[in-house]
Motif scaffolding. Sequence first.
Motif, short mmCIF file in Angstrom:
data_model
loop_
_atom_site.label_atom_id
_atom_site.label_comp_id
_atom_site.label_asym_id
_atom_site.label_seq_id
_atom_site.Cartn_x
_atom_site.Cartn_y
_atom_site.Cartn_z
N ILE A 64 0.84 -1.20 0.00
CA ILE A 64 0.00 0.00 0.00
C ILE A 64 0.87 1.25 0.00
O ILE A 64 0.61 2.21 -0.74
N GLU B 226 -5.14 3.59 -8.45
CA GLU B 226 -6.30 3.75 -7.57
C GLU B 226 -7.16 2.50 -7.56
O GLU B 226 -7.76 2.16 -6.54
N GLN B 227 -7.21 1.81 -8.69
CA GLN B 227 -7.96 0.56 -8.74
C GLN B 227 -7.29 -0.49 -7.84
O GLN B 227 -7.96 -1.22 -7.12
N LYS B 228 -5.96 -0.54 -7.88
CA LYS B 228 -5.24 -1.47 -7.01
C LYS B 228 -5.44 -1.14 -5.54
O LYS B 228 -5.49 -2.02 -4.69
N LEU B 229 -5.53 0.16 -5.25
CA LEU B 229 -5.75 0.59 -3.86
C LEU B 229 -7.19 0.35 -3.42
O LEU B 229 -7.49 0.41 -2.23
N GLY B 230 -8.07 0.09 -4.37
CA GLY B 230 -9.47 -0.16 -4.04
C GLY B 230 -10.26 1.10 -3.81
O GLY B 230 -11.18 1.12 -3.02
N LYS B 231 -9.85 2.18 -4.49
CA LYS B 231 -10.57 3.45 -4.35
C LYS B 231 -11.96 3.32 -4.98
O LYS B 231 -12.10 2.79 -6.06
N PRO B 232 -12.98 3.84 -4.31
CA PRO B 232 -14.32 3.82 -4.90
C PRO B 232 -14.41 4.81 -6.05
O PRO B 232 -13.61 5.74 -6.15
N LYS B 233 -15.37 4.59 -6.91
CA LYS B 233 -15.59 5.52 -8.02
C LYS B 233 -16.02 6.86 -7.44
O LYS B 233 -16.67 6.91 -6.39
#
Length: 79
Positions: A6, A52-59
Amino acid sequence: MRRKEIQILLIERDKVTDALDKLEEDRRASRVSELDHDLLRERYGNKLREIEQKLGKPKPKPGKLEKLRFWRKKSKRKA
């Protein structure tokens, strides 16, 4: 995801956002052509979305205008 992974992703995200800021600054100062600007902006944007997708950020949430009833009606008619 482990804490170290992370942290690495966060560092990468910071580098990409800094590069985007520098690119905009260079464009305003006419140090970068429009074609180069567009290509680099797209690459940096893709990389940022990937991180951001790897970090799991929401849309991102819809804007304030989407919450207004009359605005939604107009938007749906156009679609």
